[in-house]
Enzyme design. Structure first.
Site, PDB file in Angstrom:
ATOM      1  N   GLU A 189       0.847  -1.208   0.000  1.00 31.27           N
ATOM      2  CA  GLU A 189       0.000   0.000   0.000  1.00 31.27           C
ATOM      3  C   GLU A 189       0.878   1.252   0.000  1.00 31.27           C
ATOM      4  OE1 GLU A 189      -3.908  -0.533   2.023  1.00 31.27           O
ATOM      5  OE2 GLU A 189      -3.451   1.395   2.921  1.00 31.27           O
ATOM      6  N   HIS A 224       6.757 -27.193   2.295  1.00 31.60           N
ATOM      7  CA  HIS A 224       5.894 -28.262   1.782  1.00 31.60           C
ATOM      8  C   HIS A 224       4.811 -27.663   0.891  1.00 31.60           C
ATOM      9  CE1 HIS A 224       7.740 -31.205   4.521  1.00 31.60           C
ATOM     10  NE2 HIS A 224       7.969 -30.103   5.214  1.00 31.60           N
ATOM     11  N   LYS A 282     -12.918   2.393  -2.963  1.00 33.78           N
ATOM     12  CA  LYS A 282     -14.073   2.750  -2.114  1.00 33.78           C
ATOM     13  C   LYS A 282     -15.124   3.483  -2.955  1.00 33.78           C
ATOM     14  CE  LYS A 282     -11.630   3.195   2.347  1.00 33.78           C
ATOM     15  NZ  LYS A 282     -11.189   4.074   3.414  1.00 33.78           N
TER      16      LYS A 282
HETATM   17  O1  PA5 Z   1      -3.345   2.149   5.690  1.00 27.61           O
HETATM   18  C1  PA5 Z   1      -4.385   2.714   5.376  1.00 27.61           C
HETATM   19  O2  PA5 Z   1      -4.484   3.940   5.336  1.00 27.61           O
HETATM   20  C2  PA5 Z   1      -5.628   1.923   5.054  1.00 27.61           C
HETATM   21  O3  PA5 Z   1      -5.359   0.565   4.918  1.00 27.61           O
HETATM   22  C3  PA5 Z   1      -6.664   2.111   6.157  1.00 27.61           C
HETATM   23  O4  PA5 Z   1      -6.120   1.692   7.369  1.00 27.61           O
HETATM   24  C4  PA5 Z   1      -7.954   1.329   5.875  1.00 27.61           C
HETATM   25  O5  PA5 Z   1      -8.491   1.735   4.633  1.00 27.61           O
HETATM   26  C5  PA5 Z   1      -8.984   1.557   6.978  1.00 27.61           C
HETATM   27  O6  PA5 Z   1      -9.253   2.914   7.110  1.00 27.61           O
HETATM   28  P1  PA5 Z   1      -9.891   3.503   8.413  1.00 27.61           P
HETATM   29  O7  PA5 Z   1      -8.947   3.311   9.537  1.00 27.61           O
HETATM   30  O8  PA5 Z   1     -10.118   4.950   8.093  1.00 27.61           O
HETATM   31  O9  PA5 Z   1     -11.187   2.783   8.659  1.00 27.61           O
END
Ligand code: PA5
Length: 534
Positions: free
Chosen positions: A332, A361, A464
């Site tokens: 990410e 394995h 999203k």
């Molecule tokens: O690392 C990130 O920014 C994302 O993976 C968020 O943690 C994830 O989308 C969840 O978002 P939020 O904490 O606003 O619910």
């Protein structure tokens, strides 16, 4: 001649020399990194000296409070969480210190029964609801450091909007829901998966005759939708998630510290481990800095363009979820289309892995003999832990695990596969803090080397938005379906979405499978017809 290759032909004696030359030993954090089986040559470090110096400069500016996330116009402050003294202003320093104090006090009050559920004398379980950065860190730490027989509270996680998955967790908790403290974790406070998990949990409390608010705690951004709901409904408590901490680097904020403290994990030791690792990884002597070495090896192995995948192979069951946690942290952060100059770069490094020797394995066969499109990071834990009973003359269960690690490493390098080995002494809270901090900094340094913003996630936001559009389309379908059977294409034309027939067909199939539309005739996308339920 006995050769271990790794891209460079080497005798065993050469490899031994290279091992001694490049082994990075960090005594203060009881960690070492061996990069000798990566195929860089002597010129590599020289060629990277100036980009690396720039990366150290970027990191130093970031730690001093620079706008290191320019796309979101935010500071990047996860390093302050374990060293509040280096925060750029007193307000941030105080907020961090007060929050850690509140977390410890809250956990102690829950453990002692001073904070108790509505109809039971004590909380015995925690249900943590969150996704992505609001789940992967807490899940990893809980699994790495927990011991179900002695944990202060048993912890469960909901990290999806899968009704069956949620039901399984709620069924496991069963009648102990009355003794369950639910944490809703969401930085934005508006993530649908987490909101849905919360709604299902709230419904379960209601069905059990319990008031959700008296069992609920929010960890979220100030003023978010979740924050306002928690205030209005007078939840048990609220803990902050600051805008200068990103989701995937939030494990050492309230996001990770509160569930860990409730479980009975030593959060001071985790913070101390991370702080000690930060000290080591601020060194500008590259050969003495394991984060710099890792970043350089990532660069070397992938050509700075993600050309090879990163396989994480910890030989320790407790580190099973580390690869999953790192998968998000790395992919990410680094998986970006555009660099900081606005140029198209399509960057990233693919990460996968589980644990050794289990994976020997499974896919290790392909690593050894198949396509050579990866580099491996072995994680070795010196102290076995558990009961390492003797199974053969002078050989213990733990010796087998260790032997398999060294053997697999040898088999890989013997076939020109590159690997590194990270060694820690034991798995405890301090080591887990060290590992989190090590990879957070590696990602930051590598992002500088390739010139991208590691701290935003436009792809996640795009997903999203697209999901919201799909659900809006579904609402249109449901209000337009009549008793007159229509194909997906006919219905798409009727509701003004001629180009979305394929999505419509999928939505109709799902609605029909769940009793919310009727499939009148079957026969594939072109001829299947659907109508409203009778
Ligand atoms: O690392 C990130 O920014 C994302 O993976 C968020 O943690 C994830 O989308 C969840 O978002 P939020 O904490 O606003 O619910």
């Amino acid at each position: 001649m006995n050769r271990a290759q790794g891209g460079i032909s080497m005798t065993k004696a050469d490899l031994w020399n290279r091992f001694q030359e490049y082994l990075c030993i960090c005594e203060s954090i009881e960690l070492s990194l061996d990069i000798s089986r990566m195929s860089f040559d002597d010129a590599f470090f020289k060629s990277m000296a100036s980009p690396m110096a720039a990366a150290f400069k970027d990191m130093s500016a970031l730690e001093k409070g620079a706008m290191a996330n320019p796309d979101e116009k935010r500071m990047v402050g996860h390093y302050w969480l374990r060293a509040p003294n280096i925060a750029p202003d007193v307000a941030i320093k105080t907020a961090i210190e007060q929050t850690v104090g509140r977390i410890k006090a809250f956990a102690a009050d829950v453990h002692s029964g001073k904070i108790k559920p509505e109809k039971s004398p004590r909380f015995t379980r925690v249900l943590s609801i969150g996704i992505g950065g609001s789940a992967l860190g807490p899940m990893f730490v809980s699994d790495a450091l927990g011991n179900p027989s002695s944990d202060k509270l048993q912890i469960h996680f909901i990290d999806n909007t899968d009704p069956d998955g949620c039901a399984r967790i709620l069924q496991t908790i069963g009648s102990e829901l009355s003794q369950t403290l639910t944490l809703v974790i969401s930085k934005s406070g508006s993530t649908p998966e987490s909101r849905n998990g919360m709604l299902l949990a709230a419904a379960a409390y209601k069905a059990a005759g319990l008031e959700f608010a008296r069992h609920a705690v929010a960890i979220t951004g100030d003023g978010s939708h979740l924050d306002r709901q928690a205030q209005e409904e007078r939840w048990l408590s609220r803990f902050p998630m600051w805008d200068w901490v990103g989701g995937r680097t939030s494990e050492l904020s309230a996001v990770g510290l509160l569930p860990a403290a409730l479980q009975g994990i030593d959060i001071d030791a985790m913070l101390a481990g991370a702080a000690a690792c930060d000290e080591v990884t601020r060194r500008t002597d590259v050969l003495a800095n394991p984060a710099a070495l890792l970043a350089l090896m990532w660069y070397h192995a992938t050509g700075g363009r993600g050309e090879k995948d990163m396989v994480m192979l910890p030989y320790k069951d407790r580190l099973l979820l580390f690869s999953r946690y790192l998968q998000q942290l790395v992919m990410e952060s680094l998986g970006k289309r555009i660099n900081l100059k606005g140029e198209r770069v399509d960057q990233g490094i693919a990460v996968y892995g589980n644990k050794g020797s289990t994976d020997q394995h499974a896919y290790v066969q392909q690593l050894r003999d198949g396509v050579n499109n990866f580099f491996v990071t072995f994680i070795r834990v010196l102290e076995d832990g558990g009961e390492s009973g003797t199974v053969e003359s002078n050989i213990t269960v733990g010796d087998y695990l260790h032997g398999f690690l060294l053997g697999t490493r040898e088999a890989l390098s013997g076939n020109d596969r590159q690997s590194m080995m990270l060694t820690v002494r034991r798995i405890d809270a301090r080591t887990i803090g060290v590992l989190i901090a090590l990879f957070e900094r590696t990602v930051g340094l590598y992002a500088s080397l390739i010139g991208i913003n590691a701290y935003h996630q436009p792809g996640v936001e795009a997903g999203k938005k697209a999901a919201t559009a799909v659900l809006a389309l579904q609402s249109k379908i449901l209000s337009s379906l009549s008793q007159q059977p229509q194909t997906a294409a006919q219905l798409a034309a009727t509701i003004g979405h001629k180009d979305d027939a394929e999505t419509l067909f999928s939505l109709l199939e799902h609605l029909a499978a769940n009793g919310r539309a009727k499939q009148a005739t079957d026969g594939g996308p072109a001829v299947s017809t659907f109508c409203a339920m009778g």
